[in-house]
Design an enzyme around this catalytic site. Sequence first.
Site, PDB file in Angstrom:
ATOM      1  CB  SER A  10       4.554 -30.307 -18.245  1.00 28.49           C
ATOM      2  OG  SER A  10       5.905 -29.946 -18.470  1.00 28.49           O
ATOM      3  CG  HIS A  35       2.782 -26.580 -16.735  1.00 27.24           C
ATOM      4  ND1 HIS A  35       2.348 -25.726 -15.741  1.00 27.24           N
ATOM      5  CD2 HIS A  35       3.989 -27.032 -16.315  1.00 27.24           C
ATOM      6  CE1 HIS A  35       3.228 -25.673 -14.764  1.00 27.24           C
ATOM      7  NE2 HIS A  35       4.248 -26.467 -15.088  1.00 27.24           N
ATOM      8  CG  ASP A  37       7.616 -27.132 -16.458  1.00 24.93           C
ATOM      9  OD1 ASP A  37       7.174 -26.583 -15.438  1.00 24.93           O
ATOM     10  OD2 ASP A  37       7.145 -28.195 -16.927  1.00 24.93           O
ATOM     11  CG  MET A  39      13.218 -25.630 -15.432  1.00 27.04           C
ATOM     12  SD  MET A  39      13.555 -27.355 -15.087  1.00 27.04           S
ATOM     13  CE  MET A  39      11.892 -28.031 -15.054  1.00 27.04           C
ATOM     14  CG  HIS A  68       6.299 -23.783 -13.060  1.00 29.77           C
ATOM     15  ND1 HIS A  68       6.329 -25.126 -12.749  1.00 29.77           N
ATOM     16  CD2 HIS A  68       6.776 -23.135 -11.961  1.00 29.77           C
ATOM     17  CE1 HIS A  68       6.803 -25.280 -11.522  1.00 29.77           C
ATOM     18  NE2 HIS A  68       7.095 -24.098 -11.029  1.00 29.77           N
ATOM     19  CG  MET A  70      10.612 -23.916 -11.654  1.00 33.21           C
ATOM     20  SD  MET A  70      10.388 -25.584 -12.280  1.00 33.21           S
ATOM     21  CE  MET A  70       9.583 -25.229 -13.846  1.00 33.21           C
ATOM     22  CG  MET A 141       6.536 -27.038  -6.941  1.00 29.30           C
ATOM     23  SD  MET A 141       6.251 -27.229  -8.717  1.00 29.30           S
ATOM     24  CE  MET A 141       7.233 -28.668  -9.151  1.00 29.30           C
ATOM     25  CG  PHE A 147      15.175 -33.203 -13.553  1.00 36.68           C
ATOM     26  CD1 PHE A 147      15.935 -33.125 -14.704  1.00 36.68           C
ATOM     27  CD2 PHE A 147      15.718 -32.783 -12.350  1.00 36.68           C
ATOM     28  CE1 PHE A 147      17.239 -32.633 -14.662  1.00 36.68           C
ATOM     29  CE2 PHE A 147      17.016 -32.286 -12.296  1.00 36.68           C
ATOM     30  CZ  PHE A 147      17.782 -32.210 -13.451  1.00 36.68           C
ATOM     31  CG  ASP A 180       4.256 -28.928 -11.892  1.00 39.32           C
ATOM     32  OD1 ASP A 180       4.412 -30.028 -12.473  1.00 39.32           O
ATOM     33  OD2 ASP A 180       4.860 -27.888 -12.230  1.00 39.32           O
TER      34      ASP A 180
HETATM   35  C1  DX5 Z   1       9.031 -30.063 -12.681  1.00 39.50           C
HETATM   36  C2  DX5 Z   1       8.095 -29.338 -13.577  1.00 39.50           C
HETATM   37  C3  DX5 Z   1       6.918 -30.129 -13.998  1.00 39.50           C
HETATM   38  C4  DX5 Z   1       7.213 -31.372 -14.798  1.00 39.50           C
HETATM   39  C5  DX5 Z   1       6.059 -32.309 -14.572  1.00 39.50           C
HETATM   40  O1  DX5 Z   1       9.935 -29.159 -12.157  1.00 39.50           O
HETATM   41  O2  DX5 Z   1       7.604 -28.160 -12.939  1.00 39.50           O
HETATM   42  O3  DX5 Z   1       5.943 -29.321 -14.658  1.00 39.50           O
HETATM   43  O4  DX5 Z   1       7.375 -31.140 -16.167  1.00 39.50           O
HETATM   44  O5  DX5 Z   1       6.346 -33.535 -15.124  1.00 39.50           O
HETATM   45  P1  DX5 Z   1       5.738 -34.894 -14.554  1.00 39.50           P
HETATM   46  O6  DX5 Z   1       4.247 -34.781 -14.640  1.00 39.50           O
HETATM   47  O7  DX5 Z   1       6.312 -35.936 -15.453  1.00 39.50           O
HETATM   48  O8  DX5 Z   1       6.174 -35.030 -13.117  1.00 39.50           O
HETATM   49 ZN    ZN Z   2       5.895 -27.094 -13.898  1.00 38.70          ZN
END
Ligand code: DX5
Ligand code: ZN
Length: 235
Positions: A10, A35, A37, A39, A68, A70, A141, A147, A180
């Site tokens: 990620s 990956h 993210d 948000m 991904h 969110m 998840m 985060f 994840d």
């Molecule tokens: C959290 C994200 C993850 C995050 C994973 O909401 O979807 O992809 O970046 O980070 P780690 O592996 O550090 O938990």
């Molecule tokens: Zn993610």
Amino acid sequence: MFKPVAIAPSILSADFMNLGRDIALIEEAGAGYVHVDVMDGHFVPNITIGVPHVRQLHGLASIPLDVHLMVSNPLEELPWFIQAGADVLTVHAESLQGQWLNRAVELIHEGGARACVACKPHTPLSALQPVIAELDMALIMSVEPGFSGQSYIEGSEQRVAEVAAMARAAGNDGMLIEVDGGIGEETVGRVCAAGADVIVCGNAVFGAADPAGALAAIARRGDAARLAALAEGGC
Ligand code: DX5
Ligand code: ZN
């Protein structure tokens, strides 16, 4: 048949001022996906990156972009991300009620991307039932989204096994399972033994002193767990 685990680092944990360098690093280390993210500060209490970043990442990365989402309004936004170059597009079941979840999966496929639906840790997996036969991937998840750097929620591996059984029952043997949140060398074996195919790693890769070495070590442990499960007649 044995299939090696795919690691999806990620970039939320990467160096945003040196993304080109970090992506080249994970590609050389054997990552299967980048990956990404996204948000919106509403579906989750954090704001990260958007469409222009994905467009530029598309030009930069030679492995697939695993985007991904969110966000609270994925139906409106998902076409933009597909146009920008998402190869796999993940929407959250919690943000799509009733028929809208089916519509989102249809729209992703019409746009030419692979469709994935995510469930937060406390969402019943029955939320995936209406679309499970159509999915290319399901995302479990293992932390509350929002985060990177959080701890793995114990027992998430049971949800991996549950979704694997749901896909088999629906005749969707090709559906991949992605996990994840909080995955690293300590936790990867558990989720891979339960049937995980794609492992998202933020902190465990980019927070390591040697990110390439960490990625390879996580992949080795994941593969060993998959092989052991296969020998026992599991996934
Ligand atoms: C959290 C994200 C993850 C995050 C994973 O909401 O979807 O992809 O970046 O980070 P780690 O592996 O550090 O938990
Ligand atoms: Zn993610």
